[in-house]
Design a protein around this motif. Structure first.
Motif, short mmCIF file in Angstrom:
data_model
loop_
_atom_site.label_atom_id
_atom_site.label_comp_id
_atom_site.label_asym_id
_atom_site.label_seq_id
_atom_site.Cartn_x
_atom_site.Cartn_y
_atom_site.Cartn_z
N SER A 66 0.35 13.74 2.09
CA SER A 66 0.23 13.27 0.57
C SER A 66 -1.29 13.87 0.25
O SER A 66 -2.34 13.83 0.82
CB SER A 66 0.14 11.84 0.65
OG SER A 66 1.55 11.41 0.77
N HIS A 67 -1.22 13.75 -1.30
CA HIS A 67 -2.53 14.25 -1.98
C HIS A 67 -3.20 12.99 -2.18
O HIS A 67 -2.91 12.41 -3.29
CB HIS A 67 -2.22 15.02 -3.12
CG HIS A 67 -1.59 16.53 -2.68
ND1 HIS A 67 -2.34 17.40 -2.01
CD2 HIS A 67 -0.13 16.85 -2.90
CE1 HIS A 67 -1.50 18.49 -1.97
NE2 HIS A 67 -0.09 18.04 -2.40
N ALA A 100 2.53 6.61 -5.55
CA ALA A 100 2.23 7.02 -6.70
C ALA A 100 1.02 7.83 -7.05
O ALA A 100 0.94 8.57 -7.93
CB ALA A 100 2.38 5.64 -7.57
N VAL A 101 -0.06 7.37 -6.05
CA VAL A 101 -1.35 8.33 -6.24
C VAL A 101 -0.83 9.81 -5.76
O VAL A 101 -1.27 10.66 -6.43
CB VAL A 101 -2.27 7.80 -5.12
CG1 VAL A 101 -3.45 8.86 -5.08
CG2 VAL A 101 -2.77 6.43 -5.53
N ASN A 102 -0.03 10.01 -4.89
CA ASN A 102 0.33 11.49 -4.39
C ASN A 102 1.25 12.07 -5.55
O ASN A 102 0.86 13.30 -6.00
CB ASN A 102 1.24 11.46 -3.16
CG ASN A 102 1.74 12.57 -2.74
OD1 ASN A 102 0.93 13.56 -2.47
ND2 ASN A 102 3.07 12.90 -2.92
N ALA A 103 1.74 11.55 -6.24
CA ALA A 103 2.67 11.92 -7.55
C ALA A 103 1.88 11.97 -8.84
O ALA A 103 2.22 12.30 -9.91
CB ALA A 103 3.96 11.10 -7.83
N PRO A 122 -2.36 2.33 5.46
CA PRO A 122 -1.47 3.23 4.63
C PRO A 122 -2.18 4.65 4.50
O PRO A 122 -1.38 5.64 4.40
CB PRO A 122 -1.57 2.53 3.10
CG PRO A 122 -1.61 1.15 3.67
CD PRO A 122 -2.66 0.99 4.92
N PRO A 123 -3.56 4.67 4.24
CA PRO A 123 -3.87 6.36 4.13
C PRO A 123 -3.66 6.99 5.15
O PRO A 123 -3.40 8.09 5.37
CB PRO A 123 -5.30 5.93 3.89
CG PRO A 123 -5.64 4.85 3.39
CD PRO A 123 -4.67 3.78 4.08
N VAL A 124 -3.77 6.53 6.46
CA VAL A 124 -3.44 7.13 7.66
C VAL A 124 -1.96 7.59 7.62
O VAL A 124 -1.73 9.02 7.85
CB VAL A 124 -3.69 6.29 8.95
CG1 VAL A 124 -3.01 6.96 10.22
CG2 VAL A 124 -5.01 6.01 9.11
N PHE A 125 -1.07 6.95 7.27
CA PHE A 125 0.30 7.34 7.01
C PHE A 125 0.54 8.41 6.00
O PHE A 125 1.35 9.26 6.19
CB PHE A 125 1.34 6.14 7.19
CG PHE A 125 1.79 5.48 8.32
CD1 PHE A 125 2.98 5.83 9.06
CD2 PHE A 125 0.87 4.67 9.00
CE1 PHE A 125 2.98 5.11 10.24
CE2 PHE A 125 1.03 4.01 10.13
CZ PHE A 125 2.10 4.26 10.83
N ALA A 126 -0.15 8.06 4.95
CA ALA A 126 0.04 9.13 3.82
C ALA A 126 -0.54 10.30 4.02
O ALA A 126 0.09 11.40 3.80
CB ALA A 126 -0.78 8.27 2.62
N ALA A 127 -1.71 10.49 4.62
CA ALA A 127 -1.97 11.87 5.35
C ALA A 127 -1.19 12.42 6.42
O ALA A 127 -0.72 13.69 6.27
CB ALA A 127 -3.43 11.52 5.96
N GLY A 128 -0.54 11.83 7.34
CA GLY A 128 0.37 12.19 7.89
C GLY A 128 1.65 12.78 7.57
O GLY A 128 2.23 13.72 7.81
N ALA A 129 2.08 12.17 6.03
CA ALA A 129 2.99 12.86 5.41
C ALA A 129 2.55 13.84 4.51
O ALA A 129 3.39 14.45 3.68
CB ALA A 129 3.72 11.75 4.62
N GLY A 178 0.81 -1.16 0.09
CA GLY A 178 0.06 -0.01 0.06
C GLY A 178 0.71 1.47 -0.03
O GLY A 178 0.58 2.18 -0.84
N PRO A 179 1.80 1.41 0.80
CA PRO A 179 2.54 2.55 0.82
C PRO A 179 3.30 2.97 -0.44
O PRO A 179 2.91 4.18 -0.78
CB PRO A 179 3.60 2.41 1.92
CG PRO A 179 2.98 1.38 2.98
CD PRO A 179 2.11 0.43 1.99
N PRO A 180 3.76 2.40 -1.14
CA PRO A 180 4.54 2.92 -2.41
C PRO A 180 3.20 2.98 -3.31
O PRO A 180 3.53 3.84 -4.31
CB PRO A 180 5.37 1.62 -2.95
CG PRO A 180 4.91 0.52 -2.13
CD PRO A 180 4.33 0.79 -0.89
#
Length: 344
Positions: free
Chosen positions: A108-109, A84-87, A99-106, A78-80
């Motif tokens: 990410s879009h 790619a979604v963020n990019a 994974p969405p929780v950690f992406a939000a914490g970073a 999930g994280p990578p």
């Protein structure tokens, strides 16, 4: 029934299955291309994992009559995929609850646009069959392997809390599945917190029993996560809506045809069929599509706050800012009970 246990050396490829895990990953964020389906002038770039959306949509016959193209890219976890979604390299992909929780914490879009809720028996703290440990409270002072930042990590924390313990009361060994299996089977750790299909591998291989599972302590959610830029494009947003609806119908097909899906999943991932079937019956087939609602947001917020409190997420996360409810349709609330597991 024949028993199989995948050797430790083969567990690393099985990390491709770990949509429910999340957490840190050493894998590259670049997905490998795996073909195109459909026709038309619009292309939806879909991030996937081995034995994931493409496999289940194809098995369920849901890749027919597409009036847009789907270009598939395969990721290890999930994280990578969310990187790619963020990019903006991927328009949408499916991941677990962490994974969405950690992406939000970073920062990410990303935007959660669809949700499934399933049973949590596959989220388990495992101990050897001859272990003297009988309940979660017995873990005090014991060593436990877990993948840092994963759904199993949260399940371990929640199970300990329910037993009146914290992570400080145990010896945490942060290990990814391949290393954790080696530590577990060699007796280097007293317990292993993990998810399906690893849970099913251990149980079917006769190498352990469940000390505590995630029922009643974790939310059992999986998500479809889209790029905000794709949602801002009316044509792509329409394709995303259609794609999410196809995934929902495919999930109904899995429930109705667990044997057929287990055969496909086993072939696609290299899992032994009996392990795949046990995992399907315990976990995959229990999932139902649910609405993205206030209860779902609150549940994910608790996960985010937990990891922020542990300093594994550096910033406060407002999870409500990372959801889009436009595709809820007439789905049941997120608190709706999942389908019952066919495993005892």
């Amino acid at each position: 029934m024949r028993r199989h246990l995948v050797p430790a050396a083969l567990l690393l490829p099985l990390a491709l299955l770990a949509s429910a895990c999340g957490g840190s990953s050493a894998a590259s964020s670049v997905g490998s291309g795996s073909g195109t389906d459909g026709k038309g002038s619009l292309t939806l770039n879909v991030g996937d994992q081995k034995g994931g959306s493409e496999a289940v949509l194809r098995a369920a016959g849901e890749l027919k009559n597409l009036n847009y193209k789907i270009k598939w890219s395969t990721f290890t976890s999930g994280p990578p995929l969310l990187e790619a979604v963020n990019a903006k390299a991927v328009d949408i992909g499916s991941v677990g609850n962490t994974p969405p929780v950690f992406a939000a914490g970073a920062g990410s879009h990303i935007t959660v646009v669809g949700a499934l809720r399933g049973g949590s028996q596959g989220e388990a703290i495992l101990v050897p069959k001859n272990s003297k440990l009988k309940k979660a409270a017995d873990l005090k002072g014991k060593s436990v392997a877990v993948a840092q930042g994963s759904s199993a990590h949260y399940q371990l924390i929640a199970s300990l809390k329910q037993a009146g313990l914290t992570l400080d009361d145990i010896k945490v060994k942060y290990l990814q599945p391949a290393d954790a299996l080696a530590a577990y089977t060699s007796g280097s750790v007293d317990a292993w917190a993990v998810w399906d299909p690893y849970t099913s591998q251990i149980l079917m291989g006769g190498q352990g029993r469940v000390l505590a599972d995630g029922e009643g302590v974790v939310n059992g959610l999986n998500f479809q996560v889209a790029a905000p830029s794709a949602l801002g494009d009316s044509r792509k947003a329409a394709a995303i809506k259609d794609f999410v609806e196809r995934l929902r119908r495919a999930q109904d097909w899995v429930y109705a045809h667990p044997d057929a899906w287990a055969r496909v999943w086993a072939k696609d991932t290299g899992l032994p069929y009996d392990v795949a079937l046990a995992s399907v019956n315990r976990s995959n087939a229990t999932r139902i599509p649910v609405a993205i609602d206030d209860a779902l947001v609150a549940s994910e917020q608790r996960i985010a706050d937990t990891f922020t409190g542990l300093k594994l997420i550096p910033n406060k996360v407002d999870f409500a800012k990372y959801v889009d409810r436009r595709f809820n349709d007439d789905l049941p609330p997120s608190t709706t009970a999942p389908r019952p597991s066919k495993e005892s």
